[in-house]
Design a protein around this motif. Sequence first.
Motif, PDB file in Angstrom:
ATOM      1  N   ALA A   1      23.326 -43.345  72.939  1.00  0.00           N
ATOM      2  CA  ALA A   1      24.699 -43.028  72.929  1.00  0.00           C
ATOM      3  C   ALA A   1      25.180 -43.210  71.596  1.00  0.00           C
ATOM      4  O   ALA A   1      25.971 -42.525  71.320  1.00  0.00           O
ATOM      5  N   GLU A   2      24.761 -44.506  71.066  1.00  0.00           N
ATOM      6  CA  GLU A   2      25.438 -44.720  69.571  1.00  0.00           C
ATOM      7  C   GLU A   2      25.070 -43.626  68.649  1.00  0.00           C
ATOM      8  O   GLU A   2      25.785 -43.324  67.901  1.00  0.00           O
ATOM      9  N   GLU A   3      23.837 -43.120  68.868  1.00  0.00           N
ATOM     10  CA  GLU A   3      23.464 -42.221  67.864  1.00  0.00           C
ATOM     11  C   GLU A   3      23.973 -40.992  67.970  1.00  0.00           C
ATOM     12  O   GLU A   3      24.606 -40.273  67.045  1.00  0.00           O
TER      13      GLU A   3
ATOM     14  N   LEU B   1      27.556 -41.587  66.581  1.00  0.00           N
ATOM     15  CA  LEU B   1      27.497 -41.413  64.977  1.00  0.00           C
ATOM     16  C   LEU B   1      27.313 -39.914  64.596  1.00  0.00           C
ATOM     17  O   LEU B   1      27.826 -39.492  63.304  1.00  0.00           O
ATOM     18  N   LEU B   2      26.484 -38.801  65.204  1.00  0.00           N
ATOM     19  CA  LEU B   2      26.684 -37.710  64.838  1.00  0.00           C
ATOM     20  C   LEU B   2      27.938 -36.808  64.962  1.00  0.00           C
ATOM     21  O   LEU B   2      27.989 -36.059  64.128  1.00  0.00           O
TER      22      LEU B   2
END
Length: 127
Positions: free
Chosen positions: A94-96, A99-100
């Motif tokens: 979810a964090e990745e 960030l995208l």
Amino acid sequence: MTGTRIDKWLWAARFFKTREQASKACELQRVLSNNQPAKPAREVRIGDMLHIKNEGGEFDIEVLALSQQRGPAAVAQTLYRETEESKELRRQAAEERKLLGPMAWTAPSKRPSKRDRRLIHSFRGDR
């Protein structure tokens, strides 16, 4: 109650919106029961470890209770316990995605010209 069909249990535990979707996921081997591909009619028992892939992510869970009825979400969450590794992996994914950010690409407003098509083909290495 010794066991419940895995497609019914996945539907009751609210991993899939319909029992048909749960059956389809089993047929596509997106559900593993004790590291074995699970057919829709396979019985799930208390203590089984399941690996489930759906649009919400990948879950590694332990079955704590059986149910053949779909109930409220609060009750459905008592049917299983998700492993700590699974929670951490889903949080990282979810964090990745966060960030995208939104996709930077936007659709062109018109069709490519002859020159644009040539540039596209040369970029792809088509000709």
